[in-house]
Design a protein around this motif. Structure first.
Motif, PDB file in Angstrom:
ATOM      1  N   ASP A  92      55.544   6.421  61.580  1.00 25.36           N
ATOM      2  CA  ASP A  92      55.453   7.487  60.797  1.00 25.36           C
ATOM      3  C   ASP A  92      56.688   8.204  60.592  1.00 25.36           C
ATOM      4  OD1 ASP A  92      55.450   9.124  63.019  1.00 25.36           O
ATOM      5  OD2 ASP A  92      53.157   9.088  63.434  1.00 25.36           O
ATOM      6  N   ALA A  93      56.561   9.068  59.905  1.00 26.48           N
ATOM      7  CA  ALA A  93      57.883   9.685  59.356  1.00 26.48           C
ATOM      8  C   ALA A  93      58.414  10.667  60.713  1.00 26.48           C
ATOM      9  CB  ALA A  93      57.633  10.928  58.409  1.00 26.48           C
ATOM     10  N   ASP A  94      57.634  11.212  61.572  1.00 24.64           N
ATOM     11  CA  ASP A  94      57.993  11.906  62.839  1.00 24.64           C
ATOM     12  C   ASP A  94      58.685  10.928  63.761  1.00 24.64           C
ATOM     13  OD1 ASP A  94      57.238  14.254  61.875  1.00 24.64           O
ATOM     14  OD2 ASP A  94      55.256  14.343  62.794  1.00 24.64           O
ATOM     15  N   GLN A  95      58.233   9.765  63.921  1.00 28.27           N
ATOM     16  CA  GLN A  95      58.657   9.000  64.853  1.00 28.27           C
ATOM     17  C   GLN A  95      60.048   8.498  64.431  1.00 28.27           C
ATOM     18  OE1 GLN A  95      55.169   6.148  64.900  1.00 28.27           O
ATOM     19  NE2 GLN A  95      54.690   6.727  66.763  1.00 28.27           N
ATOM     20  N   PHE A  96      60.377   8.056  63.022  1.00 31.82           N
ATOM     21  CA  PHE A  96      61.626   7.559  62.535  1.00 31.82           C
ATOM     22  C   PHE A  96      62.791   8.671  62.757  1.00 31.82           C
ATOM     23  CE2 PHE A  96      62.526   8.841  58.422  1.00 31.82           C
ATOM     24  CZ  PHE A  96      61.405   8.618  57.584  1.00 31.82           C
ATOM     25  N   PHE A  99      63.665   9.028  66.305  1.00 30.49           N
ATOM     26  CA  PHE A  99      64.522   7.720  66.826  1.00 30.49           C
ATOM     27  C   PHE A  99      65.970   7.931  66.267  1.00 30.49           C
ATOM     28  CE2 PHE A  99      66.050   3.542  64.866  1.00 30.49           C
ATOM     29  CZ  PHE A  99      65.983   2.878  65.896  1.00 30.49           C
ATOM     30  N   LEU A 100      66.214   8.252  64.973  1.00 31.59           N
ATOM     31  CA  LEU A 100      67.384   8.316  64.507  1.00 31.59           C
ATOM     32  C   LEU A 100      68.012   9.322  65.158  1.00 31.59           C
ATOM     33  CD1 LEU A 100      69.117   7.314  62.075  1.00 31.59           C
ATOM     34  CD2 LEU A 100      68.428   8.986  60.663  1.00 31.59           C
ATOM     35  N   GLY A 101      67.612  10.642  65.271  1.00 37.25           N
ATOM     36  CA  GLY A 101      68.253  11.802  65.889  1.00 37.25           C
ATOM     37  C   GLY A 101      68.883  11.263  67.306  1.00 37.25           C
ATOM     38  N   VAL A 102      68.087  10.455  68.018  1.00 34.77           N
ATOM     39  CA  VAL A 102      68.309   9.998  69.451  1.00 34.77           C
ATOM     40  C   VAL A 102      69.530   9.131  69.317  1.00 34.77           C
ATOM     41  CG1 VAL A 102      67.700   8.943  71.518  1.00 34.77           C
ATOM     42  CG2 VAL A 102      66.138  10.637  70.900  1.00 34.77           C
ATOM     43  N   THR A 103      69.474   8.265  68.583  1.00 34.95           N
ATOM     44  CA  THR A 103      70.597   7.319  68.163  1.00 34.95           C
ATOM     45  C   THR A 103      71.752   7.908  67.778  1.00 34.95           C
ATOM     46  OG1 THR A 103      68.859   5.648  67.534  1.00 34.95           O
ATOM     47  CG2 THR A 103      71.174   5.095  66.926  1.00 34.95           C
ATOM     48  N   ILE A 104      71.919   8.880  67.128  1.00 33.17           N
ATOM     49  CA  ILE A 104      73.047   9.516  66.666  1.00 33.17           C
ATOM     50  C   ILE A 104      73.809  10.065  67.801  1.00 33.17           C
ATOM     51  CG2 ILE A 104      74.038  11.303  65.118  1.00 33.17           C
ATOM     52  CD1 ILE A 104      71.608  10.657  63.380  1.00 33.17           C
ATOM     53  N   ILE A 105      72.969  10.870  68.588  1.00 30.69           N
ATOM     54  CA  ILE A 105      73.574  11.477  69.705  1.00 30.69           C
ATOM     55  C   ILE A 105      74.201  10.566  70.565  1.00 30.69           C
ATOM     56  CG2 ILE A 105      73.070  12.980  71.857  1.00 30.69           C
ATOM     57  CD1 ILE A 105      73.059  14.606  69.348  1.00 30.69           C
ATOM     58  N   ALA A 106      73.719   9.436  71.015  1.00 29.93           N
ATOM     59  CA  ALA A 106      74.011   8.476  71.831  1.00 29.93           C
ATOM     60  C   ALA A 106      75.240   7.697  71.148  1.00 29.93           C
ATOM     61  CB  ALA A 106      73.100   7.039  71.777  1.00 29.93           C
ATOM     62  N   MET A 107      75.366   7.736  69.649  1.00 29.27           N
ATOM     63  CA  MET A 107      76.645   7.204  69.279  1.00 29.27           C
ATOM     64  C   MET A 107      78.047   8.295  69.354  1.00 29.27           C
ATOM     65  SD  MET A 107      76.306   3.996  68.439  1.00 29.27           S
ATOM     66  CE  MET A 107      75.271   3.931  69.888  1.00 29.27           C
ATOM     67  N   ILE A 108      77.521   9.552  69.260  1.00 28.11           N
ATOM     68  CA  ILE A 108      78.615  10.658  69.566  1.00 28.11           C
ATOM     69  C   ILE A 108      79.154  10.600  70.912  1.00 28.11           C
ATOM     70  CG2 ILE A 108      78.953  12.887  69.342  1.00 28.11           C
ATOM     71  CD1 ILE A 108      76.949  13.101  67.147  1.00 28.11           C
ATOM     72  N   ALA A 109      78.160  10.407  71.616  1.00 29.01           N
ATOM     73  CA  ALA A 109      78.651  10.291  73.234  1.00 29.01           C
ATOM     74  C   ALA A 109      79.510   8.788  73.464  1.00 29.01           C
ATOM     75  CB  ALA A 109      77.239  10.300  74.085  1.00 29.01           C
ATOM     76  N   ALA A 234      72.110  15.418  63.288  1.00 27.28           N
ATOM     77  CA  ALA A 234      71.164  15.180  64.347  1.00 27.28           C
ATOM     78  C   ALA A 234      70.236  16.106  64.833  1.00 27.28           C
ATOM     79  CB  ALA A 234      71.767  14.426  65.723  1.00 27.28           C
ATOM     80  N   PHE A 235      70.854  17.209  65.045  1.00 26.05           N
ATOM     81  CA  PHE A 235      69.947  18.104  65.147  1.00 26.05           C
ATOM     82  C   PHE A 235      68.999  18.757  64.109  1.00 26.05           C
ATOM     83  CE2 PHE A 235      73.369  19.187  68.617  1.00 26.05           C
ATOM     84  CZ  PHE A 235      72.560  19.562  69.445  1.00 26.05           C
ATOM     85  N   LYS A 236      69.571  18.436  62.997  1.00 22.21           N
ATOM     86  CA  LYS A 236      68.591  18.814  61.814  1.00 22.21           C
ATOM     87  C   LYS A 236      67.678  17.750  61.678  1.00 22.21           C
ATOM     88  CE  LYS A 236      69.136  21.149  58.072  1.00 22.21           C
ATOM     89  NZ  LYS A 236      68.889  22.448  58.084  1.00 22.21           N
ATOM     90  N   LEU A 237      67.696  16.623  62.119  1.00 22.30           N
ATOM     91  CA  LEU A 237      66.640  15.513  62.392  1.00 22.30           C
ATOM     92  C   LEU A 237      65.544  15.994  63.339  1.00 22.30           C
ATOM     93  CD1 LEU A 237      68.637  12.359  61.716  1.00 22.30           C
ATOM     94  CD2 LEU A 237      66.970  13.168  60.253  1.00 22.30           C
ATOM     95  N   PHE A 238      66.142  16.455  64.498  1.00 19.26           N
ATOM     96  CA  PHE A 238      65.124  16.836  65.563  1.00 19.26           C
ATOM     97  C   PHE A 238      64.294  18.233  65.002  1.00 19.26           C
ATOM     98  CE2 PHE A 238      68.191  14.971  68.750  1.00 19.26           C
ATOM     99  CZ  PHE A 238      67.451  14.123  69.036  1.00 19.26           C
ATOM    100  N   LEU A 239      64.861  18.980  64.156  1.00 17.53           N
ATOM    101  CA  LEU A 239      64.045  20.039  63.835  1.00 17.53           C
ATOM    102  C   LEU A 239      62.899  19.584  62.725  1.00 17.53           C
ATOM    103  CD1 LEU A 239      66.944  22.746  62.779  1.00 17.53           C
ATOM    104  CD2 LEU A 239      65.059  22.676  64.683  1.00 17.53           C
TER     105      LEU A 239
END
Length: 241
Positions: A92-96, A99-109, A234-239
């Motif tokens: 569903d929309a919340d899950q993707f 998923f995307l927010g976590v991935t972006i933070i990992a790539m920035i790290a 990423a933070f926008k996506l989490f919100l």
């Protein structure tokens, strides 16, 4: 003024600016569009905008394309797009968004780590394959693989023009491949494409601003602006998740 018109104008503005300048800002578009069009239907509205800007970008940046980099990157990106279509059909929309927010933070790290450690492994074929695969998945699931592609391309030691040209062609090819899959999932239709047209004024303005802005950015500023915009997205996506 109708909310959907304002949302689509802003989405077009950011999409055009992102395509012709620092990238990464495109990640802000999906949450914005979902204000007026909640759910996966937002993906179908966005894809035509990306293809339009892809055509504009490849027409503007026809020279100095690193085809050897694309040849290492794209094959598994296509596989990632297919896997992403299966993933998209079952979440569903919340899950993707999460998923995307976590991935972006990992790539920035990862990008920050590479500033302090040797980056040679980023130029190895296996890394290109992994980046291509996960980039394909994220592009299919949320039209937002910009930071992942950018981090990989930035570490190829390309000059600014080659970087932008290569990035533009990568997205153009991948988005064309995504078209039939979006149609089969019911996310892209004549109706959704007509809705996308309302974003064209913002798209034209954003592309013009982004094209001229790029000429004034030095390489160090270029890299950090990508990271800052990606973090905000990423933070926008989490919100919104």
């Amino acid at each position: 003024m109708d909310l959907s018109f304002v949302v689509l104008f802003v989405a077009g503005l950011i999409t055009g600016f992102s395509k012709f300048s620092v990238g990464g800002m495109g990640l802000l578009v999906l949450p914005i569009v979902m204000i007026a069009f909640p759910g996966p239907e937002a993906l179908g509205i966005l894809l035509p905008l990306y293809i339009i800007t892809d055509v504009m970008a490849v027409a503007s940046y026809r020279n100095k394309i690193a085809w050897s980099v694309l040849a290492r990157f794209l094959p598994l990106a296509f596989l990632g797009v297919f896997i992403g279509s299966q993933f998209l059909a079952n979440i569903d929309a919340d899950q993707f968004l999460t998923f995307l927010g976590v991935t972006i933070i990992a790539m920035i790290a990862l990008g920050l780590y590479l500033d302090f450690r040797p980056a040679s492994f980023m130029r190895k074929p296996v890394t290109a394959y992994l980046m291509g695969f996960f980039g394909g998945v994220i592009s299919m699931v949320a039209n937002a693989a910009g930071p992942l592609f950018s981090l990989f391309l930035l570490e190829q030691k390309l000059d600014k023009t080659t970087y932008v040209s290569t990035r533009a062609w990568a997205f153009f090819i991948i988005n064309i491949v995504k078209l039939p899959l979006y149609i089969s999932l019911g996310l892209l239709s004549v109706e959704s494409t007509e809705t996308s047209l309302y974003a064209l004024p913002g798209l034209a303005l954003g592309s013009f601003i982004g094209f001229h802005f790029l000429k004034k950015v030095n390489p160090i500023q270029f890299k950090w602006m990508i990271r800052i915009m990606s973090t905000l997205a990423a933070f926008k996506l989490f919100l919104f998740s």
